[in-house]
Design a protein around this motif. Sequence first.
Motif, PDB file in Angstrom:
ATOM      1  N   ASN A 149     -20.941 -31.492 -20.032  1.00  0.00           N
ATOM      2  CA  ASN A 149     -19.684 -31.566 -19.295  1.00  0.00           C
ATOM      3  C   ASN A 149     -19.234 -30.193 -18.801  1.00  0.00           C
ATOM      4  O   ASN A 149     -18.736 -30.065 -17.678  1.00  0.00           O
ATOM      5  CB  ASN A 149     -18.595 -32.191 -20.176  1.00  0.00           C
ATOM      6  CG  ASN A 149     -18.685 -33.696 -20.256  1.00  0.00           C
ATOM      7  OD1 ASN A 149     -18.064 -34.416 -19.478  1.00  0.00           O
ATOM      8  ND2 ASN A 149     -19.468 -34.185 -21.197  1.00  0.00           N
ATOM      9  N   PHE A 187     -19.637 -37.244 -16.658  1.00  0.00           N
ATOM     10  CA  PHE A 187     -19.809 -35.865 -17.131  1.00  0.00           C
ATOM     11  C   PHE A 187     -19.059 -34.871 -16.241  1.00  0.00           C
ATOM     12  O   PHE A 187     -19.229 -33.661 -16.387  1.00  0.00           O
ATOM     13  CB  PHE A 187     -21.288 -35.493 -17.151  1.00  0.00           C
ATOM     14  CG  PHE A 187     -22.107 -36.320 -18.098  1.00  0.00           C
ATOM     15  CD1 PHE A 187     -22.188 -35.991 -19.444  1.00  0.00           C
ATOM     16  CD2 PHE A 187     -22.792 -37.456 -17.658  1.00  0.00           C
ATOM     17  CE1 PHE A 187     -22.933 -36.755 -20.326  1.00  0.00           C
ATOM     18  CE2 PHE A 187     -23.533 -38.225 -18.530  1.00  0.00           C
ATOM     19  CZ  PHE A 187     -23.613 -37.879 -19.869  1.00  0.00           C
ATOM     20  N   LEU A 195     -10.821 -31.464 -18.728  1.00  0.00           N
ATOM     21  CA  LEU A 195     -12.016 -31.282 -19.553  1.00  0.00           C
ATOM     22  C   LEU A 195     -11.646 -31.063 -21.012  1.00  0.00           C
ATOM     23  O   LEU A 195     -12.235 -31.672 -21.917  1.00  0.00           O
ATOM     24  CB  LEU A 195     -12.827 -30.098 -19.021  1.00  0.00           C
ATOM     25  CG  LEU A 195     -14.032 -29.657 -19.858  1.00  0.00           C
ATOM     26  CD1 LEU A 195     -15.093 -30.745 -19.910  1.00  0.00           C
ATOM     27  CD2 LEU A 195     -14.626 -28.364 -19.302  1.00  0.00           C
ATOM     28  N   ALA A 249     -14.733 -38.253 -18.278  1.00  0.00           N
ATOM     29  CA  ALA A 249     -15.462 -38.901 -19.367  1.00  0.00           C
ATOM     30  C   ALA A 249     -14.626 -39.916 -20.122  1.00  0.00           C
ATOM     31  O   ALA A 249     -15.111 -40.506 -21.091  1.00  0.00           O
ATOM     32  CB  ALA A 249     -15.965 -37.824 -20.351  1.00  0.00           C
TER      33      ALA A 249
END
Length: 346
Positions: A149, A187, A195, A249
């Motif tokens: 990621n 991802f 993130l 994700a």
Amino acid sequence: MWSARLIFPARNFLSGQPLSARSGLLNSRVPIQCSNIRTGGSRKAPRYGKGSNFQPKTETKIEVETGPVSPSKLWKPLGFTVAFSSACFVGASIWQYENILARRKQQWNWYEEQLVRPRKYGWIRDRLNHVWNGLTEGQKTFYVICFANVLVFLCWRIPMFQSTMVRYFCSNPASRVVCWPMALSMFSHYAPLHLFCNMYVLHSFSSGACASLGKEQFVALYLAGGMVASMASYVYKCVAAKPGLSLGASGAIMTILAYVCSRYPDLKLSIVFMPFFTFSAGTAIKVIMGLDAVGILLGWKLFDHAAHLGGAACGLGYYYWGDKYVWQKREVILRWWHNIRGSGSH
């Protein structure tokens, strides 16, 4: 304890205005770092001036397909979802088989491993091996997923890659490329906060999920859940006629979250920054799914609520029926793979 799969509305790409991206419990406005965004190559986005947050050094032409999506166009991504998810569990079964053989071989060859084979020299390498071997299977799996990621996140920062990132790392049912972005987008994160929040939640639940499923089954469920979430997002955008790019994700994470909360409903959870407020895992998954359902009914556009619900439904379904009807049926695959390995060794 929160994750989010962002929706980037197509109209923001058309106007060239900064996209409003929110993630987790905090908000952050992030301008897309492209100086020339086009739809079909016909409309240019305005250039950023001195007062903007970003001044691109090179111009990147990006085409974003928009418009209504015909329901007949969903058959291809549906077939890809089934094939990809099936391949994940087949691969996980073979992976587990090979890991069992490797452990048995290591037990028989302990003398060679400890005394005959030369020792790895170097303080740094020894220290890294010591740290890595001290991690649980869940932690090791998490760091591998997190690394992928972060690597994709860094690719978003490279202007020359952004056309490719929008096409292949953002799921969009109106795009000419509809299949692989469903997998690659799980991802993909553009905003740092997005993130961080997703990886924080994944880290919190990966060890428990791996302890229950094993790393092989965990990875298969994670990937399959991400695919189901993307498919649910496609269906919603088609039915509601609300095109937009999605990435993140959280669909896959919602699968793991729903599985763990169903497997351990009395597990005590808390919200980040508010550790004094605790609640049961069973209550948490009901509230989260309820909020996503309300978001769909009221047309909230902040997150991809359909993807969240699709991932959660996958996790719940796997908890109730996955072990019996999927994982316990892998004997045929193992026998087939065993025969292939046996014929290949002669």
